[in-house]
Design a protein around this motif. Structure first.
Motif, PDB file in Angstrom:
ATOM      1  N   TYR A  64     -50.220  70.009  49.330  1.00 56.33           N
ATOM      2  CA  TYR A  64     -49.702  71.328  49.695  1.00 56.33           C
ATOM      3  C   TYR A  64     -50.756  72.413  49.530  1.00 56.33           C
ATOM      4  O   TYR A  64     -50.772  73.389  50.290  1.00 56.33           O
ATOM      5  CB  TYR A  64     -48.452  71.639  48.875  1.00 56.33           C
ATOM      6  N   ARG A 104     -43.494  74.834  48.420  1.00 60.10           N
ATOM      7  CA  ARG A 104     -43.640  73.457  47.960  1.00 60.10           C
ATOM      8  C   ARG A 104     -44.751  73.345  46.918  1.00 60.10           C
ATOM      9  O   ARG A 104     -44.630  72.576  45.956  1.00 60.10           O
ATOM     10  CB  ARG A 104     -43.936  72.543  49.154  1.00 60.10           C
ATOM     11  N   ASN A 112     -35.194  75.405  53.930  1.00 60.89           N
ATOM     12  CA  ASN A 112     -35.953  75.708  52.722  1.00 60.89           C
ATOM     13  C   ASN A 112     -35.039  75.975  51.534  1.00 60.89           C
ATOM     14  O   ASN A 112     -35.305  75.519  50.411  1.00 60.89           O
ATOM     15  CB  ASN A 112     -36.873  76.907  52.967  1.00 60.89           C
ATOM     16  N   GLU A 122     -35.979  68.844  54.794  1.00 56.28           N
ATOM     17  CA  GLU A 122     -37.330  68.834  55.357  1.00 56.28           C
ATOM     18  C   GLU A 122     -37.284  68.658  56.879  1.00 56.28           C
ATOM     19  O   GLU A 122     -38.033  69.311  57.618  1.00 56.28           O
ATOM     20  CB  GLU A 122     -38.146  67.699  54.726  1.00 56.28           C
ATOM     21  N   HIS A 172     -34.108  70.267  44.930  1.00 60.45           N
ATOM     22  CA  HIS A 172     -35.190  70.024  43.980  1.00 60.45           C
ATOM     23  C   HIS A 172     -34.843  70.555  42.594  1.00 60.45           C
ATOM     24  O   HIS A 172     -35.175  69.929  41.574  1.00 60.45           O
ATOM     25  CB  HIS A 172     -36.477  70.661  44.487  1.00 60.45           C
TER      26      HIS A 172
END
Length: 268
Positions: free
Chosen positions: A64, A99, A165, A207, A172
């Motif tokens: 990233y 990310r 997102n 994603e 996450h």
């Protein structure tokens, strides 16, 4: 400044197509060694060891960071051809920055490690992804923005990007705060609630939504972004099904959602 117009799109599309073919061969089991070579995630620490490997945190952070630096550099040296050109680059940069921040401050990475070969493929992915952005934004022209259907597609693309997102970040966060079910057997827990009731990897579905959103913002007639999306779907679907199988192998079935799929609710 115009860069990589016309024919190079066919070249970049070819790179993504090769990736799709390799992953199809892996999924079909035609070359069994590919499953070992391309393995990553929860299962990778069971087989990937050795001196020339990187931890998941180092590998993903480098991916990233590289993508973010390449996109930032393109913004500095290449003037946007249109408003949508600037939007595409800005959104891609925002996604990469988020990310990167999650890799540094949020994720609790598994014990998995990546070989230098797999790390090189990951780096190649983000270089090619940035090349795809440059190919496509160079094809944008201001007159396209006057077409009403184009504007509707742009709005829907931005909405999908934003939702993807948000959905991915929430997933996450949930994974990062899991408590282990049984610390004697595994340090992992079972994610429940929200999208986790329907699929094992909502962050992977998110994603895909991000890439669909970006694809809608790109000019018609460009193939590379949609072939890239096909590669991403194949890759993440494979990983999601492996993750779902790992959950069922590791935890009691009573702890898992009964009708949970891997990546697409009710389908796969």
């Amino acid at each position: 400044m115009r860069l990589l117009d016309g024919p190079p799109d066919a070249f970049v599309s070819g790179l993504w197509f090769i990736g799709m073919v390799v992953w199809f061969v892996k999924l079909a089991g035609l070359l069994p060694f590919l499953d070992q070579v391309l393995r990553y995630g929860l299962r990778s620490h069971q087989s990937v060891q050795g001196r020339y490997t990187l931890t998941d945190k180092v590998a993903w952070t480098s991916f990233y960071l590289t993508g973010f630096l390449l996109n930032s550099l393109s913004c500095l040296i290449l003037s946007p051809n249109s408003g949508r050109d600037a939007i595409v680059r800005a959104l891609w940069g925002i996604h990469l920055a988020r990310r990167l921040g999650e890799c540094l401050f949020l994720h609790r990475f598994s014990q998995g490690r990546k070989t230098m070969f797999l790390w090189s493929l990951g780096m190649a992915y983000y270089v090619t992804a940035q090349l795809t952005i440059l190919v496509e934004v160079s094809s944008m022209t201001s007159h396209e923005e006057k077409i009403r259907t184009r504007q509707l597609a742009d709005g829907f693309g931005v909405a999908l990007f934003v939702y993807g997102n948000i959905m991915q970040h929430q997933s996450h966060r949930a994974l990062a705060h899991l408590e282990p079910v049984d610390s004697r057997r595994s340090k992992y827990g079972v994610p429940r609630g929200g999208w986790f009731e329907y699929i094992a990897c909502p962050h992977y579905l998110a994603e895909i939504l991000v890439y669909v959103g970006l694809g809608l913002l790109r000019p018609r007639g460009i193939l590379s972004s949609w072939i890239q999306l096909g590669f991403v779907v194949m890759n993440l679907s494979d990983s999601a099904l492996q993750t779902r199988a790992w959950y069922r192998m590791t935890f009691d079935a009573k702890l898992l959602p009964r009708n949970q799929k891997g990546i697409f609710p009710l389908v796969l």
